[in-house]
Design a protein around this motif. Structure first.
Motif, PDB file in Angstrom:
ATOM      1  N   SER A  66       0.977  -1.069   0.219  1.00  0.00           N
ATOM      2  CA  SER A  66      -0.202   0.097  -0.038  1.00  0.00           C
ATOM      3  C   SER A  66       0.452   1.265  -0.304  1.00  0.00           C
ATOM      4  N   ASN A  67       0.306   2.453   0.406  1.00  0.00           N
ATOM      5  CA  ASN A  67       1.194   3.769   0.049  1.00  0.00           C
ATOM      6  C   ASN A  67       2.136   3.175   1.107  1.00  0.00           C
ATOM      7  N   GLY A  68       3.468   4.406   1.436  1.00  0.00           N
ATOM      8  CA  GLY A  68       3.674   4.636   2.011  1.00  0.00           C
ATOM      9  C   GLY A  68       5.099   3.610   2.434  1.00  0.00           C
ATOM     10  N   GLY A  69       5.931   3.524   1.364  1.00  0.00           N
ATOM     11  CA  GLY A  69       6.703   2.592   1.431  1.00  0.00           C
ATOM     12  C   GLY A  69       7.881   3.101   1.158  1.00  0.00           C
ATOM     13  N   GLU A  70       8.250   4.850   0.512  1.00  0.00           N
ATOM     14  CA  GLU A  70       8.689   5.063   0.151  1.00  0.00           C
ATOM     15  C   GLU A  70      10.050   5.342   0.492  1.00  0.00           C
ATOM     16  N   THR A  71      10.931   4.751  -0.276  1.00  0.00           N
ATOM     17  CA  THR A  71      12.629   5.193   0.435  1.00  0.00           C
ATOM     18  C   THR A  71      13.546   6.629   0.894  1.00  0.00           C
ATOM     19  N   GLY A 103       9.515  -1.219  -2.371  1.00  0.00           N
ATOM     20  CA  GLY A 103       8.344  -0.211  -1.142  1.00  0.00           C
ATOM     21  C   GLY A 103       6.717  -0.022  -1.754  1.00  0.00           C
ATOM     22  N   GLU A 104       6.848   0.329  -2.813  1.00  0.00           N
ATOM     23  CA  GLU A 104       5.929   1.043  -3.640  1.00  0.00           C
ATOM     24  C   GLU A 104       6.369   2.070  -4.868  1.00  0.00           C
ATOM     25  N   VAL A 105       5.369   2.515  -5.648  1.00  0.00           N
ATOM     26  CA  VAL A 105       5.773   3.365  -6.423  1.00  0.00           C
ATOM     27  C   VAL A 105       6.921   4.165  -7.001  1.00  0.00           C
ATOM     28  N   GLU A 106       7.107   4.660  -5.339  1.00  0.00           N
ATOM     29  CA  GLU A 106       8.091   6.472  -5.647  1.00  0.00           C
ATOM     30  C   GLU A 106       9.250   5.141  -4.440  1.00  0.00           C
ATOM     31  N   ILE A 107      10.430   5.728  -5.305  1.00  0.00           N
ATOM     32  CA  ILE A 107      11.943   5.123  -4.467  1.00  0.00           C
ATOM     33  C   ILE A 107      12.030   6.382  -3.752  1.00  0.00           C
ATOM     34  N   GLU A 128      -3.093   4.579  -5.357  1.00  0.00           N
ATOM     35  CA  GLU A 128      -2.765   4.947  -6.231  1.00  0.00           C
ATOM     36  C   GLU A 128      -0.866   4.426  -5.838  1.00  0.00           C
ATOM     37  N   SER A 129      -0.493   3.766  -4.917  1.00  0.00           N
ATOM     38  CA  SER A 129       0.910   3.570  -5.135  1.00  0.00           C
ATOM     39  C   SER A 129       1.328   2.052  -4.636  1.00  0.00           C
ATOM     40  N   THR A 130       0.376   1.125  -5.125  1.00  0.00           N
ATOM     41  CA  THR A 130       1.137   0.064  -5.662  1.00  0.00           C
ATOM     42  C   THR A 130       1.283  -0.630  -6.828  1.00  0.00           C
TER      43      THR A 130
HETATM   44 CA    CA Z   1       4.075   7.408  -2.010  1.00  0.00          CA
END
Ligand code: CA
Length: 748
Positions: free
Chosen positions: A204-209, A236-240, A653-655
């Motif tokens: 889900s959202n919240g997995g940015e590095t 983690g998610e769509v945003e590294i 839309e983070s995954t």
């Molecule tokens: Ca995000």
């Protein structure tokens, strides 16, 4: 003890007497928390505090004081890597010229919002301070949805370097640069030579590095430098990396097989230079996404990136006219020069164009870039008017779109590998510079901490051969190491207890389908944290299971898992799951997340429940239970529940997932039981990628697919539907015609 504290003290004393005017600096070896509390308030410039080797439990360290540029206050380990902070430990720095080095955080989690933060509290921040050679490894809150940062930057002129951060599994950005007060803006922080290792898919959202800023302060400049780091499989998610502030520099970083993109989400005037993205064809690997004003993207090398849409190899977004601060500002004055785009599946311009995002890119230029695709296909998609991006002197080996042809010359190109391992077009000077440096493992992280892979492959360990005996199986499972294989001789066995799987394990039959397993508990296997299970060639029957509803052959822990898991079942027979109603093959617990569930070549029959239940996240928060569900070449007969229930609710839309793949299976009499409340043979809600190909359906309840957000891709091709209704596909949020592709299906 490797050195004597007494000698150190004498040495320090000698130094102090030499410089009688300077404050007397001390080196203090600390062996208890109480001792630290006692000396901590009086630390002076030049003091060094040394934590004794060993494991420190529940140690919340506050390092506070005023060092000087030449004489910082230093907190370090007696020996680097031998001071372990575990349990509920953390570290705060407040003051000036502080330095912390050599500490390892593992086997625990922070009780506060950060493992390390450059502040004592909201008002007392750190400046000119540095953490170096720090390890934070798998240091996760046991409640995966509890959010924390591993490192939170506040204040100004702080640095993190040569550190190792890997296996963050719970919610929250790994490293956050906060700009939430004036003292933390224009911060000139430096983040360099760090190793950002494996971050599993968060689900889900919240997995940015890494995130620099937040939308709220995004028109503020940050001046953070992110240089020469490695981001390896930070999935983690769509945003590294999510840049959400201005005037940051991201230079010389390597993104290795990392799903997601470097996203310039908010803020203006950022520089993205000399970075290397090596996707190597791994699914959902992406590059750079451009939004906002005055962004410079130059001299980057992007290779083998498969991502699409907002996760593409290169994306320029459309903006929202007069955008609110948290939406999308128009791309204006972007400079995109001398980049190599090699084997990128997608380059998308004016992406996200819709009624709201209608502001096309303006005043931008794209020059001297190399576009090379081995496949012969060009990577471009244009979603709106892109005349605001002026192209010149770009060279491609493929025909591009008519609208771009004026600024992209097609040439025959031969790529040659240079000493840095990168590919360059022979005889041409477009694309990334020849002397581009590719940062290596040796140059990042602490040298004394191994950069180990974070997953253990199935069948990578030792082989244990046993007889068909439950007690031998239980004993063998205790004796195995992660990666081992247990091979069971032909025979019949009844397992009297639940088998906990908390390592990577293969359990297989010595002779295919001649080992029969029944079980007397509500489940045969329970996958727990660190558990991954592969079953091969077994015959599993529910004939000895409790006469109660709700049994499952395999389940995860019922709640509270923090590690992702893998489940493979091959070539097995599963039958007689019918002693009572709602007997399932597999049930997920709440919060459990599968990286992959793969069923291949199995025969399932006489099941009163579902085969795969992946629908425990019902709050519609964008959380779900499995990334890849892949079923190939199986036979399913007489299943009263659904073949699969996969549920991913919410509008986030983070995954990239979930993904559902069903190929070459036979399904007969599936989903018609009266307790199957979805009335579906297969129920997929919010699945992002669905492929249902070359299957035969006979008397199966309809496939029900509910598209939610994220432009899901669904293809139902080449199937035979006999006495089976057509798939029911709906667009839950946008309404109208569904976007799925249905082709070459036969209905009888
Ligand atoms: Ca995000």
């Amino acid at each position: 003890m490797p050195f004597s504290v007494r000698h150190l003290s004498i040495f320090t004393f000698a130094l102090a007497t030499l410089f009688i005017n300077s404050v007397q600096a001390k080196e203090i070896l600390i062996s208890s928390k109480a001792q630290y509390e006692k000396i901590a308030p009086d630390l002076k410039a030049g003091d060094t505090v040394i934590l004794q080797n060993g494991t420190w439990q529940d140690f919340e360290i506050l390092l506070e004081g005023e060092g000087t540029e030449d004489s910082p206050i230093h907190l370090t380990a007696q020996e680097k890597g031998k001071v372990i902070l575990s349990g509920e430990s953390n570290l705060r720095l407040a003051g000036k010229y502080l330095k912390v080095s050599g500490l390892v955080f593992k086997n625990g989690f922070t009780p506060t919002s950060s493992v390390i933060e450059f502040r004592k509290n909201k008002d007392e921040l750190a400046y000119h301070s540095r953490i170096t050679e720090i390890v934070i490894d798998d240091y996760n809150n046991p409640d995966k949805q509890e959010s924390d940062y591993w490192v939170a930057f506040y204040g100004q002129y702080n640095r993190m370097d040569n550190s190792y951060l890997a296996a963050k599994r719970n919610k929250g950005v790994t490293v956050a640069v906060r700009l939430n007060n004036e003292q933390s803006q224009q911060n000139y922080h430096k983040i360099d030579h760090n190793y950002f290792g494996f971050r599993p898919i968060f689900g889900s959202n919240g997995g940015e590095t890494l995130r620099i800023g937040t939308s709220h302060y995004s028109l503020t400049d940050s001046f953070t430098l992110v240089e020469n780091n490695i981001f390896e499989r930070t999935n983690g998610e769509v945003e590294i990396i999510s840049v959400k502030s201005g005037k940051n520099k991201l230079i010389g970083n390597l993104f290795y097989e990392a799903r997601g993109t470097l996203t310039m989400r908010h803020g203006n005037g950022n520089l993205i230079e000399n970075n290397v993205f090596l996707g190597n064809g791994v699914e959902h690997t992406g590059g750079i996404r451009v939004i906002n004003k005055d962004q410079i993207i130059k001299n980057n090398y992007l290779y083998g990136l498969t991502g699409y849409r907002f996760g593409s190899g290169f994306t320029i977004l459309n903006g929202v006219p007069n955008s609110p601060i948290n939406r999308y500002h128009q791309v204006d004055n972007a400079t995109i020069t001398n980049n190599s785009f090699i084997n990128l599946d997608h380059i998308q311009f004016a992406a996200g164009s819709d009624a709201e995002r209608s502001a096309v890119p303006i005043n931008s230029k794209m020059e001297n870039n190399l576009i090379y695709n081995e496949s012969g296909n060009h990577p471009f998609t244009l979603f709106d008017d892109v005349s605001g991006i002026k192209l010149s002197n770009n060279i491609a080996n493929v025909d591009v779109l008519d609208e771009l042809e004026y600024g992209v010359d097609k040439k025959r190109i031969t790529l040659e590998k240079a000493d840095n391992g990168l590919l360059y077009p022979k005889g041409l000077s477009v694309g990334a510079p020849k002397d581009l440096n590719v940062i290596t493992h040796d140059e990042v992280g602490p040298s004394w901490y191994p950069k180990a892979p974070k997953t253990v492959a199935f069948d990578s360990g030792k082989l244990h051969k046993i007889n068909a005996s439950a007690s031998e199986l239980l004993a063998a499972i205790n004796a195995t190491e992660s990666g081992d294989v247990i091979e069971i001789a032909p025979g019949n066995m009844i397992v009297p207890r639940l088998i906990a799987i908390n390592k990577t394990l293969t359990i297989r039959a010595q002779q295919n389908r001649r080992t029969n397993i029944s079980f007397e508990r509500t489940s045969l296997f329970e996958i727990q944290d660190n558990g991954n299970l592969k079953l091969e060639g077994l015959v599993i029957s529910g004939d000895e299971s409790p006469d109660a509803h709700g049994n499952s052959v395999i389940r995860t822990k019922k709640w509270g898992m923090v590690n992702n898991y893998r489940l493979w079942v091959n070539n097995s027979i599963v039958t007689q799951l019918d002693i009572n109603h709602s007997f399932h093959f597999f049930s997920t617990g709440k919060g459990a997340f599968a990286d992959e569930i793969i069923l291949t070549g199995n025969v399932f029959s006489n099941v009163t429940g579902d085969i795969l239940r992946l629908d425990s996240e019902t709050e519609d928060l964008g959380i779900y239970n499995a990334e890849y569900v892949t079923l190939t070449n199986n036979d399913f007969t007489n299943v009263q529940g659904a073949l699969a229930k996969v549920y991913r609710g919410g509008t986030d839309e983070s995954t990239f997932g979930p993904h559902f793949q069903l190929t070459d299976n036979t399904l007969k009499q599936i989903g018609n039981g009266k307790r199957n409340k979805t009335n579906a043979g297969i129920y997929l809600h919010g699945v992002q990628v669905t492929n249902i190909d070359r299957n035969t359906f006979e008397m199966v309840a309809p496939i029900v697919i509910e598209h939610t957000v994220g432009e899901p891709k669904t293809a139902i091709l080449n199937n035979k539907f006999n006495n089976t209704p057509s798939p029911v596909i709906t667009e839950v949020h946008v309404g109208g015609e569904h976007t799925a592709t249905l082709k070459n299906n036969e209905f009888k």
